[in-house]
Enzyme design. Sequence first.
Site, PDB file in Angstrom:
ATOM      1  N   LYS A  59       2.612 -13.931   2.295  1.00  0.00           N
ATOM      2  CA  LYS A  59       1.670 -13.104   1.895  1.00  0.00           C
ATOM      3  C   LYS A  59       0.971 -13.542   0.673  1.00  0.00           C
ATOM      4  CE  LYS A  59       3.212 -10.801   5.397  1.00  0.00           C
ATOM      5  NZ  LYS A  59       2.332 -11.021   6.415  1.00  0.00           N
ATOM      6  N   TYR A 273      10.652  -4.340  16.033  1.00  0.00           N
ATOM      7  CA  TYR A 273      10.441  -4.825  14.774  1.00  0.00           C
ATOM      8  C   TYR A 273      11.707  -4.443  13.651  1.00  0.00           C
ATOM      9  CZ  TYR A 273       7.820  -6.324  10.580  1.00  0.00           C
ATOM     10  OH  TYR A 273       7.510  -6.663   9.393  1.00  0.00           O
ATOM     11  N   TYR A 299      11.376 -11.471  10.370  1.00  0.00           N
ATOM     12  CA  TYR A 299      10.334 -12.194  10.693  1.00  0.00           C
ATOM     13  C   TYR A 299      10.403 -13.788  11.045  1.00  0.00           C
ATOM     14  CZ  TYR A 299       5.065 -12.837  10.207  1.00  0.00           C
ATOM     15  OH  TYR A 299       3.491 -13.195  10.399  1.00  0.00           O
TER      16      TYR A 299
END
Length: 347
Positions: A59, A273, A299
Site C-alpha cells: 500500500k 476474506y 493476503y
Amino acid sequence: MAASHCKELSIALAQFPRVSLGHFPTPLEPMDRLSEILGGPRLWVKRDDCTGLSSGGNKTRKLEYLMADAVQKGADTIITQGATQSNHARQTAAAAAKLGMACHILLEDRTGSNDPNYIMNGNVLLDRLHGATVSKRPGGTDMNQEMVALADQLRQSGKTPYVIPGGGSNPIGALGYVNAARELAEQAARIGLKIDALVHATGSSGTQAGLVAGLAAIQSDIHLLGIGVRAPQEKQEDMVFDLAVKTAEHLGTGVEIDRDAVRANCAYVGGGYGIATDGMIAATKLLAQTEGLLFDPVYSGKGLDGLIDLVGKGYFDGMENVVFLHTGGSAALFGYSESFELPGYTS
C-alpha cells in the site's frame, strides 16, 4: 519490452504529484530453497514487504500518489477503511502521521472473531500506535457510505477530510503499481533476468490493475496472475479490468487494456476474506522455515498457497523464472497466533 518504453512511462508518471514514503526499488531475490523443494521453475520474490513505511507493504506505493493528492487538495484529515487486520489501514495511519495529518480508520468485522489478539493486536495495535482513531463496523456495512458520512461530520467541525478507498484502489493509487511494473522490468534487465510470470495476491484490485496497466504501457509479455483472496473469479477479474482501464485513461498515454491480460485464480480464498486456510498456514510456515520470509495470513499467505499449488499442478511448466510479489503484512500474524498451533518452549 524496450528500455525506451520504461523511459516513456517514467515521463508519463512524472506529471502526477507524489510524496516520498517508501524505500525503492525494493529487492528482487531468488528463493532457491523453495525452488528446489517444489521442483518447478526458479522462483523469485519481489520484496514489497520492504517498502519501509510501518513495517512495509504494497500500500505504500499507492499512498505516495494518494497522499500527494490529499496534500494538493489541502486536506488535514485522512479517512479510510478496511477489514480488522487491514495492512492498508496500518500504512495509511503511518503515512498520515508522517505528513502531520489526523487519521480516522473504519474497520469492518468480516470474520466475526472475538479473539483479543485478532481484534486488538497486529495491525490494529499499530493503527492506534500511529495515532489514528479506530472504530469498528459490523460485517456487511456499506463502508464507502460510512466514510462519506464521517467526512460530512468532519467538514461540519471545520476539518478538510480526504477519503481513501479500501486498499487505496482507485486510478490514483493504482499508479503506484504502474510504476512498480516499470521498476521490476528495469531491475530484471539490470541482472539479465527474463521474467516469465509474475504472481501476487489480489483483493481490492488496485495492485493488479496497476500492474496490468503498467505492463501494457511498457509492452511487456510477462504473464501476470493474481491469486484472489476474497471474491469469485469473474467478479475479481471484472473489478481488476475496470480499474485497469480507468488507470490507463488516468495515465493518459493511450494504452489500451486487453481483457485477456486480466487473470485471477480464486480457488484459494477458503471460508472467506481474512479466514485462515490450511493451505495458507502450510505455505506461510514453509517460507518462514526455508527462506526466512514472513508472509501475512490474510493476503500474501493465500497468494503464496496458490503459487505453491500451481507449481505442483504444472501451471508454470515451460517457464524458467517466476516472480512472486510479496505485498507485506507480516504484522497481521500476531492477530492469528492460534491458527498456527506452534509448539511452545522446550525444556
